[in-house]
Design a protein around this motif. Structure first.
Motif, PDB file in Angstrom:
ATOM      1  N   LEU A   4       0.710  -1.060   0.097  1.00 22.95           N
ATOM      2  CA  LEU A   4      -0.234  -0.112  -0.090  1.00 22.95           C
ATOM      3  C   LEU A   4       1.159   1.420  -0.092  1.00 22.95           C
ATOM      4  O   LEU A   4       1.671   1.691   1.036  1.00 22.95           O
ATOM      5  CB  LEU A   4      -0.882  -0.479   1.352  1.00 22.95           C
ATOM      6  N   SER A   5       0.747   1.748  -1.076  1.00 24.18           N
ATOM      7  CA  SER A   5       1.785   3.057  -1.761  1.00 24.18           C
ATOM      8  C   SER A   5       1.267   4.301  -1.648  1.00 24.18           C
ATOM      9  O   SER A   5       1.418   5.316  -0.578  1.00 24.18           O
ATOM     10  CB  SER A   5       2.980   2.798  -2.259  1.00 24.18           C
ATOM     11  N   THR A   6      -0.141   4.255  -2.445  1.00 16.87           N
ATOM     12  CA  THR A   6      -1.180   5.534  -2.512  1.00 16.87           C
ATOM     13  C   THR A   6      -2.130   4.496  -2.532  1.00 16.87           C
ATOM     14  O   THR A   6      -2.535   3.502  -3.394  1.00 16.87           O
ATOM     15  CB  THR A   6      -0.326   6.069  -3.506  1.00 16.87           C
ATOM     16  N   VAL A 145       1.091   6.939   1.177  1.00 16.36           N
ATOM     17  CA  VAL A 145       1.354   6.951   2.724  1.00 16.36           C
ATOM     18  C   VAL A 145       2.711   7.071   2.672  1.00 16.36           C
ATOM     19  O   VAL A 145       4.125   7.895   3.686  1.00 16.36           O
ATOM     20  CB  VAL A 145       1.323   4.659   2.704  1.00 16.36           C
ATOM     21  N   LYS A 146       3.858   6.988   1.938  1.00 14.97           N
ATOM     22  CA  LYS A 146       4.893   7.587   1.657  1.00 14.97           C
ATOM     23  C   LYS A 146       5.034   9.689   2.538  1.00 14.97           C
ATOM     24  O   LYS A 146       5.867   9.583   2.978  1.00 14.97           O
ATOM     25  CB  LYS A 146       6.069   7.786   0.818  1.00 14.97           C
ATOM     26  N   ASP A 161       0.485  10.884  10.925  1.00 16.62           N
ATOM     27  CA  ASP A 161       2.283  10.414  11.534  1.00 16.62           C
ATOM     28  C   ASP A 161       2.218   8.735  11.623  1.00 16.62           C
ATOM     29  O   ASP A 161       1.019   8.164  11.748  1.00 16.62           O
ATOM     30  CB  ASP A 161       2.157  11.004  12.487  1.00 16.62           C
ATOM     31  N   LEU A 162       3.366   8.305  10.945  1.00 16.40           N
ATOM     32  CA  LEU A 162       3.473   6.846  10.620  1.00 16.40           C
ATOM     33  C   LEU A 162       4.923   6.433  11.711  1.00 16.40           C
ATOM     34  O   LEU A 162       5.483   7.580  11.224  1.00 16.40           O
ATOM     35  CB  LEU A 162       3.108   6.623   9.678  1.00 16.40           C
ATOM     36  N   GLU A 163       5.140   5.369  11.931  1.00  7.90           N
ATOM     37  CA  GLU A 163       6.856   5.716  12.186  1.00  7.90           C
ATOM     38  C   GLU A 163       7.282   4.551  11.315  1.00  7.90           C
ATOM     39  O   GLU A 163       7.033   4.583  10.409  1.00  7.90           O
ATOM     40  CB  GLU A 163       6.829   4.238  13.855  1.00  7.90           C
ATOM     41  N   LEU A 170       4.290  -0.978   5.262  1.00 10.20           N
ATOM     42  CA  LEU A 170       2.635  -0.662   4.193  1.00 10.20           C
ATOM     43  C   LEU A 170       3.393  -1.009   2.514  1.00 10.20           C
ATOM     44  O   LEU A 170       2.793  -1.327   1.611  1.00 10.20           O
ATOM     45  CB  LEU A 170       1.555  -0.055   3.828  1.00 10.20           C
ATOM     46  N   LEU A 171       4.512  -0.605   2.825  1.00 10.36           N
ATOM     47  CA  LEU A 171       4.735  -0.097   0.909  1.00 10.36           C
ATOM     48  C   LEU A 171       5.658  -1.096   0.389  1.00 10.36           C
ATOM     49  O   LEU A 171       5.676  -1.524  -0.290  1.00 10.36           O
ATOM     50  CB  LEU A 171       6.109   0.866   1.681  1.00 10.36           C
ATOM     51  N   LYS A 172       6.145  -2.283   1.306  1.00 15.75           N
ATOM     52  CA  LYS A 172       7.056  -3.318   1.124  1.00 15.75           C
ATOM     53  C   LYS A 172       5.734  -4.914   1.343  1.00 15.75           C
ATOM     54  O   LYS A 172       6.036  -5.452   0.775  1.00 15.75           O
ATOM     55  CB  LYS A 172       8.095  -3.916   1.898  1.00 15.75           C
TER      56      LYS A 172
END
Length: 203
Positions: A4-6, A145-146, A161-163, A170-172
């Motif tokens: 999940l990136s966008t 997400v980025k 905010d995300l850690e 999510l990105l990977k």
């Protein structure tokens, strides 16, 4: 796990506080051993009446929000048990993003483990989104997400905010097993170097 990136999707407003995991997926459906197939049980007791017919007054059955993939909630979303079935049901139904002023901590973490992005926004920001979702047909948001941003088509932009570890999951598209396997070489080295008396004897 899906990456999940966008994500761009329609918003469904669930105007209830303290939505717990028993409401998201009632306990009678926890006997299943699969991790999929829960979408038809999502919000079951609100979604259907005593005769098993769809409750037309529940938002999930409102044709205006058919196909929504972003769920907008109120305070303390996901309270209750620690089981992961609730995120499974949400993801199976098609929700990839949840937005609320606050989430129950265990549910919040379980979402990341299952490819769902739970976004915490200020109450006043959530209120604006509810107003738009109620009054604008097919109201949609673009989530990055980025960049950790939410945008709509009317120049609204909110930051969340995300850690780093949550963002990476999510990105990977990494679940707990895949994160552990990233350390495969370190684990192998440890197993090789540990003292022999710690190695179980073969029968």
């Amino acid at each position: 796990m899906k990456t999940l990136s966008t994500h761009k999707g329609q918003v469904m407003p669930l105007n209830r506080v303290n939505v717990d995991t028993d409401a998201i997926l009632p306990k009678q459906f926890l006997k299943r051993v699969e991790r999929t197939g829960y979408e038809k049980f999502l919000f079951h007791d609100w979604r259907y009446d005593d005769n098993g017919e769809e409750n037309e007054n529940f938002v999930l059955n409102d044709p205006r929000y058919k196909g929504a993939s972003i769920l907008l909630g109120r305070d303390n979303f996901g309270s209750g048990s620690s089981r992961e079935h609730a995120p499974w049901a949400l993801e199976d139904f098609g929700f990839r993003v949840l937005i609320a002023p606050s989430f129950a901590e265990i549910f919040y973490n379980n979402c990341f483990k299952n490819g769902i992005l739970p976004i915490v926004l200020k109450k006043e920001e959530v209120e604006v989104l509810f107003e738009k979702a109620f009054n604008i047909d097919s109201y949609s948001l673009q989530v990055d997400v980025k960049q950790q941003t939410i945008r709509d088509d009317d120049q609204l932009i909110y930051h969340f905010d995300l850690e780093d570890s949550q963002q990476e999951r999510l990105l990977k598209g990494m679940d707990d097993i895949e994160i552990t396997m990233k350390m495969d070489s370190e684990i192998a080295k440890f197993e090789k170097e540990r003292r022999s008396w710690l190695t179980p004897k073969r029968a």
